[in-house]
Write an enzyme that holds these catalytic residues in place. Structure first.
Site, PDB file in Angstrom:
ATOM      1  CB  ALA A 419      -0.912  -0.014   1.222  1.00  0.00           C
ATOM      2  CB  ALA A 420       2.240   3.409   1.672  1.00  0.00           C
ATOM      3  CG  MET A 421       8.871   1.722   1.355  1.00  0.00           C
ATOM      4  SD  MET A 421       8.993   0.571   2.759  1.00  0.00           S
ATOM      5  CE  MET A 421      10.490   1.193   3.550  1.00  0.00           C
ATOM      6  CD  GLU A 422       8.566   2.010   6.537  1.00  0.00           C
ATOM      7  OE1 GLU A 422       7.608   1.649   5.821  1.00  0.00           O
ATOM      8  OE2 GLU A 422       9.227   1.232   7.236  1.00  0.00           O
ATOM      9  CG  ASN A 423      11.143   4.772   0.678  1.00  0.00           C
ATOM     10  OD1 ASN A 423      11.593   3.710   1.092  1.00  0.00           O
ATOM     11  ND2 ASN A 423      10.363   4.847  -0.382  1.00  0.00           N
ATOM     12  CG  HIS A 455       1.328   2.279   8.718  1.00  0.00           C
ATOM     13  ND1 HIS A 455       0.943   1.152   9.399  1.00  0.00           N
ATOM     14  CD2 HIS A 455       2.524   1.982   8.176  1.00  0.00           C
ATOM     15  CE1 HIS A 455       1.864   0.224   9.286  1.00  0.00           C
ATOM     16  NE2 HIS A 455       2.849   0.708   8.534  1.00  0.00           N
ATOM     17  CD  GLU A 456       3.628   3.664   5.020  1.00  0.00           C
ATOM     18  OE1 GLU A 456       4.819   3.552   5.343  1.00  0.00           O
ATOM     19  OE2 GLU A 456       2.869   2.682   4.909  1.00  0.00           O
ATOM     20  CG  HIS A 459       6.836   3.112   9.419  1.00  0.00           C
ATOM     21  ND1 HIS A 459       7.190   2.247  10.413  1.00  0.00           N
ATOM     22  CD2 HIS A 459       5.954   2.440   8.627  1.00  0.00           C
ATOM     23  CE1 HIS A 459       6.536   1.092  10.230  1.00  0.00           C
ATOM     24  NE2 HIS A 459       5.776   1.200   9.163  1.00  0.00           N
ATOM     25  CD  GLU A 478       5.809  -2.348   9.267  1.00  0.00           C
ATOM     26  OE1 GLU A 478       4.775  -1.649   9.334  1.00  0.00           O
ATOM     27  OE2 GLU A 478       6.745  -2.081   8.486  1.00  0.00           O
TER      28      GLU A 478
HETATM   29 ZN   LIG Z   1       4.677  -0.153   8.062  1.00  0.00          ZN
END
Ligand SMILES: [Zn+2]
Length: 1039
Positions: A419-423, A455-456, A459, A478
Site C-alpha cells: 500500500a505504501a512504503m515509509e522511505n 502509518h507511514e 515510521h 510495524e
Molecule cells: Zn509499516
C-alpha cells in the site's frame, strides 16, 4: 510499510509484470535485438503471454547448455583453467555465457557513459574478475579451517562497517537501464582480506579499493558474486588493517526492473500518451538490486546521492536537491544533500515527470505531494497533503522529537508492491491509498487513505529514526505504526474513537482469528536466512504487534507510556534498537512514577510464545465472594497439532493484566486489575451477590478472550436486553466477538452468541454491529449450503429488521463533505443495510433494485456513495444478466479507482454460474483485470455460495499460473490461498485440499498448512455443533 488492509475496499497491488510493458521490453523501444532475451532471462515470473517468449528462451537455453557442455569437455581435455569470467550478472544460476547485461548503457547514443575511466581501472577490472575455480579453491581453504566462508553465511560478516556512501546514478529511461558508481567509506573492525557486501542482479564493471581515498590502492586479487546469499565478494591481496578507513569503489549497471522491487519502472497514460517513471522499493532486501551495499538495517551510514537523467524528467530522493548541473545535450545531474545516519531499506529515489502541490508545517518542514499531472490538477492529492502537515505536527508534539529532515515528499505511483512504503523524506504510496476525490469516495475509502498516511508518518520516527536491529523485531516498527494509525486518526477526527473502538473490530478481533490456529507463530520470529525476511511481514507482526502495544499502553497508563516512548526515541535516534531496549526504557519510565513492573518479563511471554490465552472466570459455589480464574491457550481446533511442537506447547502460561468489574441492572463498578500468572487462581471479589455479574477485560484492552460460567453469561444477556448501556460500547463488541468465537471453538454452547444479539433492536452504536457482522459472515459461510440454512437466515433477519426500519436509507450526499458526515451514524446505517440485504430483507432488495434501475434508465448514478458496493452487489445477484452486463460496461468506462474496484467486486455477486465462470477466466487477462485485482475476483467468487466450488476448482486448475504471478509476493499468495479455502467445510473439500497440496510441491507451505487447519476446524465444527445450532434455532423461532 503498510500491507493491504483486510478491510477489502482497495485492490492489493502485487509485483507483477504488466503485459504492455513486457511488450515494450522486447519491442522497438528497448534493448538491441538479441539481447532482450538475456535481460529477460533472470526474471522469476511470467505471465501467460510470455509462454511464447519462454519457448524461445528454453530453446536458447538448451543451445547454450549444449555449447557449454562442448566447451567444458574441451576444457577438461586441455586441462585449461578458466579464469576471469564470473564477475558478471548474478541472479538465478544458469549457464555461463549469458550472464552479462546487454550493456545497453554503452550502446545508447547520448545516454552518457560514466566519465571516462582511467587505464588503471581497466587493468583492475581485468584483475578483479575472479574465476569459479579460484572461488572453489577459496571455499576448500575455508573448509580445511573448518569454517564457513564469510560470503556463504546468512548474515554479512561483522569485520567491516560502512560509514558513508557516495552514489552517482545515470538513469536511462528510454531503455530502462541505469549505471552507477558507488564509493563506500569503510571502517575496519577486524583485519581481513575480504570485502563482502550485498549486490544482486547487476553487472559489475570495475572494483577498486583505496586506503583513505588516496591513490595507490589495495590490489584486488579477484572478485565474484555468490548468488545464494546475494553478495559480491572482493578478495584483496593483503588484509585491510584495523581502525583504518578505506574507500571501496564499484562501477556497475543494471536494469530498471519491470517487477516492483529494487529500482523499477511503472507507467501511466496522460492525454493518450504513455508516460514512464522509475522508483525504488528497497524494503526489506532489495536495495542490493540497485547498488552494492551493506543491506542489513544495523549498517547505518550517511548517503550522498546524485542522479543524472534527461531534463524532461525530475528526480527525487530522501533529501532535497542541493545543486543541479545542466548539460548541453539535455541531461541534468541532481546532487542531493547528505542524509543523516540511516539504513539502506528506507533509502529511496525516483525519476518521473510528475507535478506537485506543497505545504509547510509550523516547524518549517516542506511537505510536497507528487503525482501524475492530471491528478494534481484535479486536487486529488490535497486531502493527503493537508493531513500530512497536521500529522507531522501531531507526532512532533507527541514524541517530543522533531521531524529529522528538511522536507517530506509523498509520491503517488500507479503501481507498488505494498500500500505504501515509509522511505525517510520520500514516502511512496500506491495511488489508491493516497489520492482521494471527495465526489466519488466513501467514508471507508477516506478512512483507508487516512490510516495509511498516519502509518507511514509514524515510521518516520519508528523505523526510520530508530530502526530495529534485525528483522525478527519488525513487529516493533510495524506494530507501532499500526497502533498509531488509530491514535493519529483520533487526533484528526476526535469524535471517531478509533483507538478505543474501531481498533477492536479491525485489529484485535481479526488477528485473534489467525492467532487462534495451532499453526500460528510467535510475533517475534527467528530470521535465519534471507527467505525468512519476507515472511515476517504478515498480519501477526502488524496486528498482534499493535494489539500487544495497546495492551501495554493500557496497563502502563497512556501518559507514562508516552513518556517512555519519548525517552526511547531520544536515546536511540539515528541508531538501532531491539525490543529489550524498549522494554528497559518503559520499565524505567514506570519506575519514575513509582510503579515496578518488569516489562521485559511480562512482554517476553506475549512476544515469544505464539497464540493467546482464554481466561475462564468461574463463580465458586462453596465460598461466597471468591472466584476461580484459570487460563489456557485458546485454539479453534483442539485436535490440531502445532506445526512445530516446541512452539505449540499447551502448557503455555502468560502474565495477564486482567481488568475486572462487577455490575447489576443499573450500575457497573470501577475496574480493578488482577495479574493472573498461574494456571488457576482464587481471588476474592467484594460485593458479589446473587444478581451481580462479572465482566473481565474491560474495554477489551487485553489480548485474550474471557469465558464465564453459564450463569454469568445469562446475567450478562439479561443485562443487555434490559439496559445495554450499563456495559460500554467496547465491552459489548468484545462480548459479542468472544461469545461467537468461544462457541466456534466449542468452549461455549452455540446458542449463547445468538442470544446475545437479541438486544440488537436497541443497539444504536456502530461497533457492536460491526463486531457481530464480522462474526456472522463466517458463520453464514459455514451454513450457507446447508439444508436448513433458511432458519438461520430468518433468525438473523429478525434481529436486524427493527434497526433497519429505524435507520432507513441514506440520501445522496454528493455535495456533503465526507469529513463532516457523521462517521458513526453513516457506518452504522451501512452495516445494518449490508446485513439486511445480504440476509435477504425484502425491502432492502427492492430498494437496491430500484436504485439500479434508476441508474440504468437515467444513466445517472444517484446511488449514495456509502452504500454503492451493497447496491451493486445486491442488484447483480437479484436482477438479470443485463444488469451484469451494465456493471461490466461501467467497470470498463470508469476512471475513478475506488469506483472501479467496487464495480468489479459486484460482478462476483451473481447467482449465474456461467457468468461467474466467465469472470474467473477473464480475471487472468491482465488487459481486462489488473493483476492486483485478479486475486480479489477469485476470493469474492469463493465467498459466493453459488461460486465457491467454481473458485476452488479454478484455483486448482490455474495454480501454476497464479503461483508464477504471485508466488514471490508471499503476502499476496497467502491472501489468495486463505481467501479461496477459508470457507471450504465439507469432508470432500478437505480431501481435495489435502490431495492438491500433496500433488503440489514448493513454497507457500505455511499458507497451505494454515488452510488445512482452518478447513479441518470448519469440518469439525459442522460435525459437532451444526445440529445443536439448528435445533436451538428451530425452537427459538417457533416460540
Ligand atoms: Zn509499516
Amino acid at each position: 510499510m503498510a500491507l493491504e488492509e483486510k478491510r477489502e475496499k482497495r485492490p492489493p497491488v502485487t509485483p507483477m509484470m504488466i503485459e504492455e510493458e513486457a511488450a515494450l521490453r522486447n519491442g522497438s523501444r528497448g534493448l538491441p535485438p538479441g539481447s532482450w532475451a538475456e535481460a529477460a532471462g533472470p526474471r522469476p515470473r511470467t505471465t501467460e503471454r510470455h509462454i511464447a517468449v519462454h519457448k524461445r528462451l528454453v530453446l536458447g537455453f538448451a543451445v547454450s547448455i549444449l555449447a557449454l557442455l562442448a566447451v567444458t569437455m574441451i576444457a577438461v581435455l586441455l586441462s585449461v583453467r578458466f579464469e576471469g569470467c564470473s564477475a558478471a550478472a548474478d541472479g538465478p544460476p544458469r549457464a555461463s555465457g549469458n550472464g552479462s547485461l546487454p550493456g545497453a548503457a554503452r550502446q545508447t547514443p547520448g545516454a552518457g557513459q560514466l566519465p571516462g575511466r582511467p587505464e588503471q581501472e581497466e587493468e583492475e577490472e581485468k584483475e578483479a574478475r575472479g574465476g569459479e575455480v579460484a572461488e572453489e579453491k577459496e571455499e576448500e581453504e575455508w573448509q580445511r579451517r573448518r569454517e564457513l566462508p564469510p560470503w556463504t553465511r546468512p548474515r554479512l560478516p561483522r569485520h567491516l562497517r560502512p560509514l558513508h556512501y557516495n552514489l552517482m546514478l545515470n538513469a536511462f529511461m528510454e531503455n530502462f537501464t541505469f549505471s552507477g558508481e558507488v564509493n563506500v567509506q569503510l571502517e575496519v573492525l577486524n583485519a581481513s582480506r575480504y570485502i563482502v557486501l550485498h549486490a544482486h542482479r547487476m553487472h559489475i564493471e570495475a572494483v577498486r579499493v583505496a586506503e583513505d581515498k588516496l591513490a595507490g590502492g589495495v590490489r584486488v586479487d579477484r572478485s565474484f558474486f555468490y548468488p545464494q546469499t546475494q553478495v559480491f565478494v572482493v578478495v584483496l591481496n593483503r588484509s585491510l588493517e584495523v581502525q583504518r578507513s578505506y574507500n571501496l569503489k564499484i562501477i556497475y549497471n543494471a536494469l530498471i526492473e519491470n517487477e516492483l522491487l529494487g529500482f523499477f519502472r511503472s507507467s501511466y497514460v496522460l492525454h493518450g500518451e504513455r508516460r514512464f517513471l522509475a522508483v525504488t522499493q528497497f524494503s526489506p532486501t532489495h536495495a542490493r538490486k540497485a547498488f552494492p551495499c551493506f543491506d542489513e538495517p544495523i549498517y547505518k551510514a550517511t548517503f550522498k546521492i546524485s542522479i543524472r537523467h534527461q531534463a524532461t524528467y525530475l528526480s527525487l530522493s530522501n533529501m532535497p536537491v542541493e545543486t543541479s548541473v545542466f548539460e548541453e545535450d539535455g541531461w541534468v545531474t541532481d546532487h542531493f544533500s547528505q542524509t543523516p545516519l540511516m539504513s539502506t531499506y528506507y533509502l529511496a529515489w525516483a525519476v518521473c515527470n510528475f507535478t506537485y502541490r506543497e505545504t509547510v508545517t509550523k516547524s518549517g518542514v516542506v511537505v510536497r505531494l507528487y503525482a501524475r499531472p492530471d491528478a494534481i490538477r484535479r486536487g486529488s492529492g490535497d486531502y493527503a497533503l493537508n493531513i500530512t502537515r497536521r500529522l507531522i505536527e501531531f507526532y512532533e508534539d507527541y514524541f517530543k522529537v522533531p521531524y529529522s529532515l528538511p522536507k517530506l515528499d509523498l509520491l503517488a505511483v500507479p503501481k507498488h508492491p505494498y500500500a505504501a512504503m515509509e522511505n525517510w523524506g520520500l514516502s511512496v504510496f500506491v495511488e489508491q491509498r493516497i489520492l482521494l476525490d471527495p465526489s466519488v469516495s466513501s467514508i471507508s475509502y477516506l478512512l483507508d487513505v487516512t490510516m495509511v498516511i498516519v502509518h507511514e508518518l509514524c515510521h518516520q520516527w519508528f523505523g526510520d529514526l530508530v530502526t530495529p536491529v534485525w528483522w525478527e523485531d519488525v513487529w516493533l516498527k510495524e506494530g507501532f505504526a499500526h497502533y498509531f494509525e488509530f491514535v493519529g486518526t483520533d487526533y484528526l477526527y476526535p469524535g471517531w474513537n478509533m483507538e478505543k473502538q474501531r481498533f477492536l473490530t479491525d485489529v484485535l478481533h481479526e488477528v485473534m482469528l489467525l492467532d487462534g490456529l495451532a499453526s500460528s507463530h510467535p510475533v517475534s520470529q527467528e530470521v535465519k536466512q534471507a527467505t525468512d525476511i519476507d515472511r515476517v511481514f504478515d498480519w501477526i507482526a502488524y496486528k498482534k504487534g499493535a494489539a500487544l502495544i495497546r495492551m501495554l499502553a493500557n496497563f502502563m497508563g497512556h501518559s507514562v507510556f508516552q513518556m517512555g516512548l519519548q525517552d526511547y526515541l531520544t536515546i536511540h535516534k539515528y541508531g538501532n534498537a531491539a525490543r529489550n531496549d524498549l522494554w528497559n526504557t518503559l520499565s524505567k519510565a514506570l519506575k519514575r512514577v513509582g510503579k515496578s513492573v518488569n516489562i521485559q518479563e511480562v512482554m517476553d511471554q506475549w512476544t515469544l510464545q505464539m497464540g493467546y490465552p482464554v481466561i475462564a472466570i468461574l463463580g465458586n459455589e462453596t465460598t461466597d465472594n471468591v472466584i476461580v480464574i484459570s487460563q489456557e491457550r485458546f485454539v479453534y481446533d483442539g485436535d490440531a497439532k502445532p506445526k512445530d511442537p516446541a512452539l505449540g506447547d499447551n502448557s503455555y502460561l502468560w502474565q495477564i493484566p486482567l481488568t475486572i468489574a462487577v455490575g447489576n441492572t443499573s450500575h457497573i463498578s470501577s475496574e480493578a486489575i488482577i495479574w493472573v500468572s498461574n494456571k488457576s487462581e482464587h481471588h476474592r471479589i467484594p460485593a458479589l451477590e446473587e444478581s451481580t455479574w462479572l465482566l473481565g477485560n474491560i474495554n477489551q484492552t487485553g489480548y485474550f478472550r474471557v469465558n464465564y460460567d453459564i450463569r454469568n453469561w445469562r446475567l450478562l444477556i439479561h443485562q443487555l436486553t434490559r439496559n445495554h448501556e450499563v456495559i460500554s460500547v467496547s465491552n459489548r463488541a468484545g462480548l459479542i466477538d468472544d461469545a461467537f468465537n468461544l462457541a466456534r471453538a466449542g468452549y461455549l454452547p452455540q446458542n449463547i452468541p445468538l442470544e446475545i444479539i437479541r438486544y440488537f433492536s436497541e443497539e444504536k452504536d456502530f461497533l457492536p454491529w460491526h463486531a457481530a457482522s464480522q462474526a456472522l459472515y463466517p458463520l453464514d459461510k459455514l451454513l450457507d449450503r446447508a439444508e436448513n440454512y433458511n432458519i438461520f437466515n430468518e433468525y438473523i433477519l429478525r434481529q436486524v429488521a427493527s434497526m433497519y426500519l429505524k435507520l432507513g436509507w441514506p440520501t445522496n450526499n454528493l455535495n456533503k463533505s465526507l469529513v463532516q458526515a457523521s462517521y458513526q451514524h453513516e457506518e452504522l446505517r451501512r452495516e445494518v443495510i449490508m446485513l439486511a440485504c445480504s440476509f435477504g430483507n425484502k425491502h432492502c432488495h427492492q430498494q437496491a433494485a430500484t436504485l439500479i434501475s434508476d441508474w440504468i434508465s437515467s444513466n445517472r448514478n444517484r446511488i449514495p456513495l456509502n452504500v454503492r458496493d451493497i447496491v451493486y452487489c445486491t442488484g447483480v445477484s437479484l436482477m438479470d444478466e443485463d444488469v451484469w452486463e451494465f456493471i461490466w460496461m461501467k467497470f470498463h468506462s470508469t476512471t475513478a479507482v475506488s469506483e472501479k474496484k467496487i464495480l468489479l467486486e459486484a460482478l462476483t455477486c451473481s447467482d449465474d454460474r456461467n457468468l461467474l465462470n466467465r469472470l474467473l477466466n477473464l480475471s487472468l487477462n491482465s488487459e481486462v483485470v489488473l493483476d492486483q485485482d485478479a486475486i480479489d475476483v477469485i476470493i469474492h467468487v469463493a465467498r459466493n455460495p453459488h461460486g465457491r466450488d467454481l473458485a476452488w476448482k479454478f484455483f486448482r486448475e490455474k495454480w501454476k499460473i497464479l503461483n508464477a504471478r504471485y508466488g514471490e509476493a508471499l503476502f499476496m499468495n497467502s491472501k489468495l490461498i486463505s481467501g479461496v479455502t477459508e470457507f471450504l467445510n465439507t469432508e470432500e473439500e478437505l480431501r481435495e485440499l489435502k490431495n492438491f497440496i500433496k500433488s503440489y510441491e514448493g513454497g507457500a507451505a505455511v499458507s497451505f498448512s494454515r488452510a488445512v487447519e482452518t478447513v479441518e476446524a470448519n469440518v469439525r465444527w459442522k460435525r459437532l455443533y451444526k445440529e445443536e445450532l439448528f435445533q436451538w434455532l428451530r425452537k427459538s423461532l417457533t416460540h
